[in-house]
Motif scaffolding. Structure first.
Motif, PDB file in Angstrom:
ATOM      1  N   ALA A  21      35.214  44.397  43.676  1.00 56.87           N
ATOM      2  CA  ALA A  21      35.027  45.237  42.495  1.00 56.87           C
ATOM      3  C   ALA A  21      35.945  46.456  42.534  1.00 56.87           C
ATOM      4  N   ALA A  22      36.030  47.092  43.694  1.00 58.13           N
ATOM      5  CA  ALA A  22      36.892  48.272  43.827  1.00 58.13           C
ATOM      6  C   ALA A  22      38.358  47.889  43.643  1.00 58.13           C
ATOM      7  N   ALA A  23      38.761  46.778  44.237  1.00 63.16           N
ATOM      8  CA  ALA A  23      40.149  46.331  44.120  1.00 63.16           C
ATOM      9  C   ALA A  23      40.495  45.995  42.684  1.00 63.16           C
ATOM     10  N   ASN A  29      44.303  49.589  37.013  1.00 62.27           N
ATOM     11  CA  ASN A  29      44.837  50.922  36.730  1.00 62.27           C
ATOM     12  C   ASN A  29      46.235  51.167  37.282  1.00 62.27           C
ATOM     13  N   TYR A  30      46.603  50.454  38.367  1.00 56.22           N
ATOM     14  CA  TYR A  30      47.898  50.729  38.995  1.00 56.22           C
ATOM     15  C   TYR A  30      48.804  49.505  39.095  1.00 56.22           C
ATOM     16  N   GLY A  31      48.261  48.339  38.772  1.00 54.22           N
ATOM     17  CA  GLY A  31      49.045  47.119  38.885  1.00 54.22           C
ATOM     18  C   GLY A  31      48.941  46.524  40.275  1.00 54.22           C
ATOM     19  N   PHE A  32      49.222  45.242  40.380  1.00 52.83           N
ATOM     20  CA  PHE A  32      49.117  44.549  41.667  1.00 52.83           C
ATOM     21  C   PHE A  32      50.219  44.986  42.622  1.00 52.83           C
ATOM     22  N   ARG A  33      51.443  45.074  42.125  1.00 52.63           N
ATOM     23  CA  ARG A  33      52.585  45.352  42.997  1.00 52.63           C
ATOM     24  C   ARG A  33      52.470  46.707  43.693  1.00 52.63           C
ATOM     25  N   LYS A  34      51.997  47.704  42.964  1.00 56.42           N
ATOM     26  CA  LYS A  34      51.946  49.051  43.523  1.00 56.42           C
ATOM     27  C   LYS A  34      50.674  49.328  44.324  1.00 56.42           C
ATOM     28  N   THR A  35      49.733  48.427  44.277  1.00 53.05           N
ATOM     29  CA  THR A  35      48.475  48.622  45.010  1.00 53.05           C
ATOM     30  C   THR A  35      48.652  48.259  46.477  1.00 53.05           C
ATOM     31  N   ASP A 107      44.814  42.468  27.472  1.00 49.93           N
ATOM     32  CA  ASP A 107      45.811  43.196  26.692  1.00 49.93           C
ATOM     33  C   ASP A 107      45.486  44.688  26.602  1.00 49.93           C
ATOM     34  N   ALA A 108      44.196  45.019  26.663  1.00 46.72           N
ATOM     35  CA  ALA A 108      43.764  46.414  26.515  1.00 46.72           C
ATOM     36  C   ALA A 108      43.872  47.201  27.820  1.00 46.72           C
ATOM     37  N   THR A 109      44.233  46.536  28.912  1.00 51.82           N
ATOM     38  CA  THR A 109      44.332  47.212  30.204  1.00 51.82           C
ATOM     39  C   THR A 109      45.759  47.694  30.445  1.00 51.82           C
ATOM     40  N   PRO A 110      45.926  48.710  31.295  1.00 52.91           N
ATOM     41  CA  PRO A 110      47.271  49.274  31.526  1.00 52.91           C
ATOM     42  C   PRO A 110      48.293  48.295  32.097  1.00 52.91           C
TER      43      PRO A 110
END
Length: 206
Positions: A21-23, A29-35, A107-110
């Motif tokens: 859930a946290a991930a 919010n930050y994308g997979f690559r930058k996490t 689509d509504a997510t960053p």
């Protein structure tokens, strides 16, 4: 309402569920690559070593989150058939409450577009399993409608699973249009109207 709630995202109330859930929130919010795993550990309120005791890397966590979401929308696809609406509306609702609804929420997510690409890259096998689940849910809805005489299958020489597979293949064919940022709701409506009409027309020919 959080993205998790909006996307029908549910996890178990244990350490594994807490991490997923946290991930998910961090990915959104930050994308997979930058996490990083550090980001996930902080969001989950635990140390990095504790995180590694449960998951080896962020890809493994992403796959677990993907599986949870796809299982939940598979349930939505099935439950949409449990209504008194005409078959054509039940079929459309099944696709709308699962596939189309997920697309709108992503689509509504960053970082929705990135996460869609990552899902195909690292969780393609899970998506294939989900497609099989969707075929099963739609086939059961078609079979139930055939049992009540609302539609017929025999005159067309098909069974419920074959029709469900055709529906899902049509949805897959629309994916490229969706990924270009074009809406596909009207296309889905036309496809559903055609399929339901063909199945209902068989009653006239009997």
């Amino acid at each position: 309402m959080s993205y998790r709630q909006e996307m029908m995202f549910q996890t178990t109330p244990d350490k594994r569920g807490t991490i997923i859930a946290a991930a998910f929130d961090v990915f959104i919010n930050y994308g997979f690559r930058k996490t990083s795993m550090d980001d996930i550990a902080r969001a989950a309120g635990m140390s990095r070593p504790a995180l590694y005791q449960v998951f080896r890397n962020k890809t493994e966590i992403f796959r677990a989150a993907s599986l949870s979401i796809l299982e939940n929308i598979g349930h939505e696809a099935r439950s949409a058939f449990q209504s008194d609406k005409p078959f054509v509306e039940r079929l459309y609702d099944s696709l709308d409450r699962s596939i189309l609804s997920l697309h709108r929420k992503i689509d509504a997510t960053p970082h929705g577009a990135e996460l869609m690409g990552v899902n195909e890259e690292v969780a393609g096998d899970i998506e294939e399993q989900w497609c099989d689940l969707m075929v099963g849910a739609i086939a059961d809805g078609i079979s139930d409608a055939a049992k009540t005489g609302e539609i017929v299958l025999e005159p067309l020489g098909v069974d419920a699973k074959t029709v469900a597979t055709i529906v899902m293949q049509a949805m897959e064919g629309m994916k490229a249009k969706y990924l270009r940022g074009e809406p596909i709701e009207e296309d889905v409506r036309h496809m559903v109207t055609f399929v339901a009409g063909a199945l209902a027309a068989g009653k006239v020919d009997r």
